[in-house]
Scaffold this motif. Sequence first.
Motif, PDB file in Angstrom:
ATOM      1  N   PHE A 136       0.829  -1.200   0.000  1.00  0.00           N
ATOM      2  CA  PHE A 136       0.000   0.000   0.000  1.00  0.00           C
ATOM      3  C   PHE A 136       0.869   1.258   0.000  1.00  0.00           C
ATOM      4  CE2 PHE A 136      -2.446   3.275   2.268  1.00  0.00           C
ATOM      5  CZ  PHE A 136      -3.528   3.374   1.403  1.00  0.00           C
ATOM      6  N   ALA A 137       1.906   1.265   0.859  1.00  0.00           N
ATOM      7  CA  ALA A 137       2.765   2.447   0.977  1.00  0.00           C
ATOM      8  C   ALA A 137       3.553   2.705  -0.307  1.00  0.00           C
ATOM      9  CB  ALA A 137       3.723   2.291   2.153  1.00  0.00           C
ATOM     10  N   LEU A 138       3.940   1.647  -1.000  1.00  0.00           N
ATOM     11  CA  LEU A 138       4.726   1.791  -2.226  1.00  0.00           C
ATOM     12  C   LEU A 138       3.857   1.846  -3.481  1.00  0.00           C
ATOM     13  CD1 LEU A 138       7.616  -0.665  -1.332  1.00  0.00           C
ATOM     14  CD2 LEU A 138       7.643   1.839  -1.242  1.00  0.00           C
ATOM     15  N   ASP A 139       2.558   1.940  -3.274  1.00  0.00           N
ATOM     16  CA  ASP A 139       1.598   2.022  -4.374  1.00  0.00           C
ATOM     17  C   ASP A 139       1.829   0.894  -5.385  1.00  0.00           C
ATOM     18  OD1 ASP A 139      -0.601   3.079  -5.687  1.00  0.00           O
ATOM     19  OD2 ASP A 139       0.654   4.351  -6.968  1.00  0.00           O
ATOM     20  N   ALA A 140       1.757  -0.337  -4.867  1.00  0.00           N
ATOM     21  CA  ALA A 140       1.938  -1.526  -5.699  1.00  0.00           C
ATOM     22  C   ALA A 140       0.649  -2.356  -5.664  1.00  0.00           C
ATOM     23  CB  ALA A 140       3.122  -2.328  -5.208  1.00  0.00           C
ATOM     24  N   PRO A 141      -0.379  -1.914  -6.369  1.00  0.00           N
ATOM     25  CA  PRO A 141      -1.659  -2.636  -6.319  1.00  0.00           C
ATOM     26  C   PRO A 141      -1.574  -4.058  -6.869  1.00  0.00           C
ATOM     27  CG  PRO A 141      -1.750  -0.905  -7.974  1.00  0.00           C
ATOM     28  CD  PRO A 141      -0.458  -0.738  -7.235  1.00  0.00           C
ATOM     29  N   TRP A 142      -0.575  -4.347  -7.679  1.00  0.00           N
ATOM     30  CA  TRP A 142      -0.401  -5.707  -8.186  1.00  0.00           C
ATOM     31  C   TRP A 142      -0.094  -6.688  -7.057  1.00  0.00           C
ATOM     32  CZ3 TRP A 142       4.242  -7.757  -6.919  1.00  0.00           C
ATOM     33  CH2 TRP A 142       5.269  -6.861  -6.626  1.00  0.00           C
ATOM     34  N   ALA A 143       0.415  -6.182  -5.927  1.00  0.00           N
ATOM     35  CA  ALA A 143       0.777  -7.051  -4.808  1.00  0.00           C
ATOM     36  C   ALA A 143      -0.408  -7.348  -3.885  1.00  0.00           C
ATOM     37  CB  ALA A 143       1.916  -6.428  -4.001  1.00  0.00           C
ATOM     38  N   TYR A 144      -1.486  -6.587  -3.985  1.00  0.00           N
ATOM     39  CA  TYR A 144      -2.629  -6.810  -3.093  1.00  0.00           C
ATOM     40  C   TYR A 144      -3.194  -8.228  -3.211  1.00  0.00           C
ATOM     41  CZ  TYR A 144      -2.688  -1.653  -2.900  1.00  0.00           C
ATOM     42  OH  TYR A 144      -2.359  -0.340  -2.755  1.00  0.00           O
ATOM     43  N   PRO A 145      -3.420  -8.736  -4.437  1.00  0.00           N
ATOM     44  CA  PRO A 145      -3.940 -10.115  -4.522  1.00  0.00           C
ATOM     45  C   PRO A 145      -2.962 -11.147  -3.970  1.00  0.00           C
ATOM     46  CG  PRO A 145      -4.162  -8.997  -6.641  1.00  0.00           C
ATOM     47  CD  PRO A 145      -3.380  -8.100  -5.739  1.00  0.00           C
ATOM     48  N   LEU A 146      -1.666 -10.901  -4.123  1.00  0.00           N
ATOM     49  CA  LEU A 146      -0.667 -11.822  -3.579  1.00  0.00           C
ATOM     50  C   LEU A 146      -0.717 -11.831  -2.054  1.00  0.00           C
ATOM     51  CD1 LEU A 146       2.355 -11.000  -5.910  1.00  0.00           C
ATOM     52  CD2 LEU A 146       0.826 -12.973  -6.029  1.00  0.00           C
ATOM     53  N   CYS A 147      -0.853 -10.659  -1.466  1.00  0.00           N
ATOM     54  CA  CYS A 147      -0.954 -10.574  -0.004  1.00  0.00           C
ATOM     55  C   CYS A 147      -2.226 -11.256   0.486  1.00  0.00           C
ATOM     56  CB  CYS A 147      -0.922  -9.117   0.446  1.00  0.00           C
ATOM     57  SG  CYS A 147       0.661  -8.303   0.166  1.00  0.00           S
ATOM     58  N   LEU A 148      -3.321 -11.040  -0.212  1.00  0.00           N
ATOM     59  CA  LEU A 148      -4.575 -11.681   0.170  1.00  0.00           C
ATOM     60  C   LEU A 148      -4.461 -13.205   0.063  1.00  0.00           C
ATOM     61  CD1 LEU A 148      -7.517 -11.410   1.033  1.00  0.00           C
ATOM     62  CD2 LEU A 148      -8.104 -11.261  -1.399  1.00  0.00           C
ATOM     63  N   ALA A 149      -3.867 -13.677  -1.017  1.00  0.00           N
ATOM     64  CA  ALA A 149      -3.677 -15.124  -1.185  1.00  0.00           C
ATOM     65  C   ALA A 149      -2.801 -15.687  -0.065  1.00  0.00           C
ATOM     66  CB  ALA A 149      -3.059 -15.416  -2.547  1.00  0.00           C
ATOM     67  N   GLY A 150      -1.766 -14.957   0.304  1.00  0.00           N
ATOM     68  CA  GLY A 150      -0.906 -15.398   1.395  1.00  0.00           C
ATOM     69  C   GLY A 150      -1.653 -15.462   2.716  1.00  0.00           C
ATOM     70  N   MET A 151      -2.470 -14.442   2.983  1.00  0.00           N
ATOM     71  CA  MET A 151      -3.226 -14.437   4.235  1.00  0.00           C
ATOM     72  C   MET A 151      -4.252 -15.559   4.293  1.00  0.00           C
ATOM     73  SD  MET A 151      -3.793 -10.445   5.259  1.00  0.00           S
ATOM     74  CE  MET A 151      -4.276  -9.811   3.674  1.00  0.00           C
ATOM     75  N   LEU A 152      -4.782 -15.954   3.146  1.00  0.00           N
ATOM     76  CA  LEU A 152      -5.794 -17.007   3.100  1.00  0.00           C
ATOM     77  C   LEU A 152      -5.207 -18.410   2.952  1.00  0.00           C
ATOM     78  CD1 LEU A 152      -8.487 -15.331   0.833  1.00  0.00           C
ATOM     79  CD2 LEU A 152      -8.543 -15.643   3.309  1.00  0.00           C
ATOM     80  N   ALA A 153      -3.899 -18.513   2.707  1.00  0.00           N
ATOM     81  CA  ALA A 153      -3.268 -19.809   2.430  1.00  0.00           C
ATOM     82  C   ALA A 153      -3.544 -20.864   3.502  1.00  0.00           C
ATOM     83  CB  ALA A 153      -1.766 -19.638   2.206  1.00  0.00           C
TER      84      ALA A 153
END
Length: 92
Positions: free
Chosen positions: A49-66
């Motif tokens: 979020f801080a680095l304005d990398a919206p492409w990483a949001y789905p990766l973070c969500l997938a990691g949290m749900l793993a």
Amino acid sequence: MPHHLPLAKLQRIKKWHVEHRPEHPLEYQLWDTMLILWVLGRVGWLPAFALDAPWAYPLCLAGMLAPHLYVGWRLKADATQRVRCDWRDSLN
């Protein structure tokens, strides 16, 4: 699939894997991978979020749900008798 997987259940599953590591080394490594993905997802969303990398949001969500998805898959596979899930009782 469990609706909610609190930290206490994650800890109980990890404890089971540590206690049964010699008999189930691959399962132990898979669970460690799920926990690593969970931590990366939980920690990674703020820099994304801080680095304005919206492409990483789905990766973070997938990691949290793993872990949740893995536990759900294992319980479903155990119910259909495709894969035995010995740590299922540790969830109760």
